[in-house]
Design an enzyme around this catalytic site. Structure first.
Site, PDB file in Angstrom:
ATOM      1  N   GLY A   7       0.840  -1.196   0.000  1.00 31.64           N
ATOM      2  CA  GLY A   7       0.000   0.000   0.000  1.00 31.64           C
ATOM      3  C   GLY A   7       0.870   1.239   0.000  1.00 31.64           C
ATOM      4  O   GLY A   7       1.421   1.621   1.043  1.00 31.64           O
ATOM      5  N   LEU A   8       1.020   1.865  -1.172  1.00 26.68           N
ATOM      6  CA  LEU A   8       1.936   3.006  -1.303  1.00 26.68           C
ATOM      7  C   LEU A   8       1.180   4.257  -1.729  1.00 26.68           C
ATOM      8  O   LEU A   8       1.612   5.014  -2.582  1.00 26.68           O
ATOM      9  CB  LEU A   8       3.041   2.673  -2.314  1.00 26.68           C
ATOM     10  CG  LEU A   8       3.880   1.443  -1.964  1.00 26.68           C
ATOM     11  CD1 LEU A   8       4.802   1.071  -3.122  1.00 26.68           C
ATOM     12  CD2 LEU A   8       4.691   1.680  -0.687  1.00 26.68           C
ATOM     13  N   MET A  11      -0.281   7.910   2.463  1.00 29.58           N
ATOM     14  CA  MET A  11       0.461   7.648   3.691  1.00 29.58           C
ATOM     15  C   MET A  11       1.538   6.589   3.480  1.00 29.58           C
ATOM     16  O   MET A  11       2.676   6.761   3.900  1.00 29.58           O
ATOM     17  CB  MET A  11      -0.485   7.232   4.817  1.00 29.58           C
ATOM     18  CG  MET A  11      -1.251   8.400   5.415  1.00 29.58           C
ATOM     19  SD  MET A  11      -2.169   7.976   6.910  1.00 29.58           S
ATOM     20  CE  MET A  11      -0.842   7.772   8.106  1.00 29.58           C
ATOM     21  N   ASP A  30       2.383  -2.100  -4.641  1.00 32.77           N
ATOM     22  CA  ASP A  30       1.135  -1.370  -4.843  1.00 32.77           C
ATOM     23  C   ASP A  30       0.584  -1.758  -6.206  1.00 32.77           C
ATOM     24  O   ASP A  30       1.345  -2.111  -7.124  1.00 32.77           O
ATOM     25  CB  ASP A  30       1.384   0.145  -4.778  1.00 32.77           C
ATOM     26  CG  ASP A  30       0.096   0.943  -4.655  1.00 32.77           C
ATOM     27  OD1 ASP A  30      -0.281   1.267  -3.514  1.00 32.77           O
ATOM     28  OD2 ASP A  30      -0.540   1.219  -5.691  1.00 32.77           O
ATOM     29  N   ASN A  86      -6.873   1.695   9.159  1.00 28.08           N
ATOM     30  CA  ASN A  86      -7.851   2.104  10.168  1.00 28.08           C
ATOM     31  C   ASN A  86      -8.903   1.024  10.400  1.00 28.08           C
ATOM     32  O   ASN A  86     -10.096   1.299  10.447  1.00 28.08           O
ATOM     33  CB  ASN A  86      -8.528   3.415   9.749  1.00 28.08           C
ATOM     34  CG  ASN A  86      -7.648   4.620  10.001  1.00 28.08           C
ATOM     35  OD1 ASN A  86      -6.797   4.602  10.889  1.00 28.08           O
ATOM     36  ND2 ASN A  86      -7.831   5.673   9.229  1.00 28.08           N
ATOM     37  N   GLY A 114      -1.073  11.661   8.866  1.00 32.35           N
ATOM     38  CA  GLY A 114      -1.534  12.078   7.553  1.00 32.35           C
ATOM     39  C   GLY A 114      -0.405  12.319   6.570  1.00 32.35           C
ATOM     40  O   GLY A 114       0.649  11.686   6.615  1.00 32.35           O
ATOM     41  N   LYS A 166      -6.484   4.176  18.456  1.00 26.77           N
ATOM     42  CA  LYS A 166      -6.607   5.065  17.302  1.00 26.77           C
ATOM     43  C   LYS A 166      -8.063   5.456  17.066  1.00 26.77           C
ATOM     44  O   LYS A 166      -8.356   6.589  16.657  1.00 26.77           O
ATOM     45  CB  LYS A 166      -6.036   4.375  16.055  1.00 26.77           C
ATOM     46  CG  LYS A 166      -6.133   5.199  14.759  1.00 26.77           C
ATOM     47  CD  LYS A 166      -5.404   6.534  14.866  1.00 26.77           C
ATOM     48  CE  LYS A 166      -5.117   7.169  13.520  1.00 26.77           C
ATOM     49  NZ  LYS A 166      -6.171   7.154  12.528  1.00 26.77           N
ATOM     50  N   ASN A 170      -9.368   9.277  17.000  1.00 25.08           N
ATOM     51  CA  ASN A 170     -10.099   9.910  15.914  1.00 25.08           C
ATOM     52  C   ASN A 170     -11.432  10.481  16.379  1.00 25.08           C
ATOM     53  O   ASN A 170     -11.894  11.501  15.864  1.00 25.08           O
ATOM     54  CB  ASN A 170     -10.311   8.927  14.767  1.00 25.08           C
ATOM     55  CG  ASN A 170      -9.082   8.795  13.892  1.00 25.08           C
ATOM     56  OD1 ASN A 170      -7.964   9.014  14.358  1.00 25.08           O
ATOM     57  ND2 ASN A 170      -9.261   8.441  12.634  1.00 25.08           N
ATOM     58  N   GLU A 173     -10.531  13.702  17.758  1.00 24.69           N
ATOM     59  CA  GLU A 173     -10.200  14.573  16.620  1.00 24.69           C
ATOM     60  C   GLU A 173     -11.466  15.173  15.998  1.00 24.69           C
ATOM     61  O   GLU A 173     -11.507  16.359  15.672  1.00 24.69           O
ATOM     62  CB  GLU A 173      -9.424  13.765  15.589  1.00 24.69           C
ATOM     63  CG  GLU A 173      -9.055  14.509  14.312  1.00 24.69           C
ATOM     64  CD  GLU A 173      -8.421  13.556  13.313  1.00 24.69           C
ATOM     65  OE1 GLU A 173      -9.069  13.296  12.271  1.00 24.69           O
ATOM     66  OE2 GLU A 173      -7.317  13.067  13.571  1.00 24.69           O
TER      67      GLU A 173
END
Length: 295
Positions: A7-8, A11, A30, A86, A114, A166, A170, A173
């Site tokens: 996963g590129l 992030m 990716d 997430n 982020g 997390k 959030n 947040e």
């Protein structure tokens, strides 16, 4: 140390760059051929020395499930998967159980930072066995911000604890952003009193009790577009705000501020909020208050 990273995107790509800058060798995969280092997941696994560490940084849900399932077919006993998306913490428990049958270890990592993480470092909240967390510590130390480890990294508990932490992060947040946004609207509304809204927020960045990185980002946004003319008032949610509320209900913990912030996002997606129409109608009925025509 040499790890794999699947996963590129915004992030993941920045994480690969930061790891390499801190002398961690990374082979990334990716679906986008323009950024990938490996032709396939199998190719990535074959490139990494054993025992392997593979960090998964893809969207939560079905995509994460499919990547972990594919890795489970290629990795060996003693290898370690770090899931940094997430995902909901309950999914971590399932993934860890499925992988343990094959002798594959698992850590869940909540990641915050982020698009600024490459430069500033990432806040990390991880869950898993102590020996596996220690094994991956060079990776975590490379990704976290400079300074004391405990100010940017926590081993929050067993599997699931990282993503649980997390999730709550959030939820907080959401509430902080909503408070700043409501303050912005109130200041902007009274242009007869407040002549410099961006400057007012900027003046809060030092010495005040509401200073924060989110405030700095709001100032940045206001300097780029003082009236927010280029952006629609439509706000999505990633799911973690909802999960925070669900967990609060299950634990009988009152979270009125976080709850209000997520419901405010729902209102933002409606051109004409049915709930607000109902409130207006009720006010008219019991108090004779005026209403505006929908047309």
């Amino acid at each position: 140390m040499h790890i794999g990273l699947i996963g590129l995107g915004r992030m993941g790509g920045n994480m690969r760059a930061r790891l390499r800058e801190h002398d961690i060798e990374v082979t990334g995969f990716d679906q986008n051929p323009a950024v990938t280092d490996a032709a396939s997941v199998a190719d990535l696994v074959a490139t990494i020395p054993t025992p392997r560490i593979v960090w998964v940084m893809v969207p939560a849900g079905a995509i994460t499930d499919s990547v972990i399932a594919e890795l489970g077919e290629h990795l060996e006993a003693g290898d370690l998967i770090i899931e940094g998306g997430n995902s909901r913490f309950t999914e971590d428990l399932r993934h860890a159980e499925e992988l343990s049958a094959k002798g594959i270890e698992y850590i869940d990592a909540g990641v915050s930072g982020g698009i600024w993480g490459h430069e500033n470092g990432y806040g990390l909240m991880v869950g898993g066995k102590t020996e596996q967390v220690e094994r991956a510590m060079p990776v975590f130390d490379a990704l976290r911000p400079e300074g004391p480890r405990d100010e940017g990294f926590v081993h929050a508990g067993e599997v699931g604890a990282g993503h649980y932490a997390k999730m709550v992060h959030n939820g907080i947040e959401y509430a902080l952003m909503q408070a700043y946004a409501e303050g912005y609207e109130l200041l902007d509304k009274r242009e007869d009193i407040i002549k410099d809204v961006p400057g007012t927020f900027k003046a809060w960045q030092r010495g005040t009790v509401v200073r924060s990185w989110l405030l700095e980002l709001l100032v940045r946004a206001l300097e780029q577009d003082p009236e927010f003319e280029k952006i629609a008032g439509y706000v999505e949610d990633s799911g973690e705000g909802r999960w925070t509320i669900e967990e609060a209900l299950a634990s009988a913990v009152p979270v009125p501020t976080i709850s209000a912030s997520i419901f405010a996002r729902f209102v933002s997606r409606q051109d004409q909020s049915p709930a607000m129409k109902a409130v207006a109608a009720l006010r008219q009925q019991f108090g004779g208050h005026g209403v505006k025509d929908a047309g």
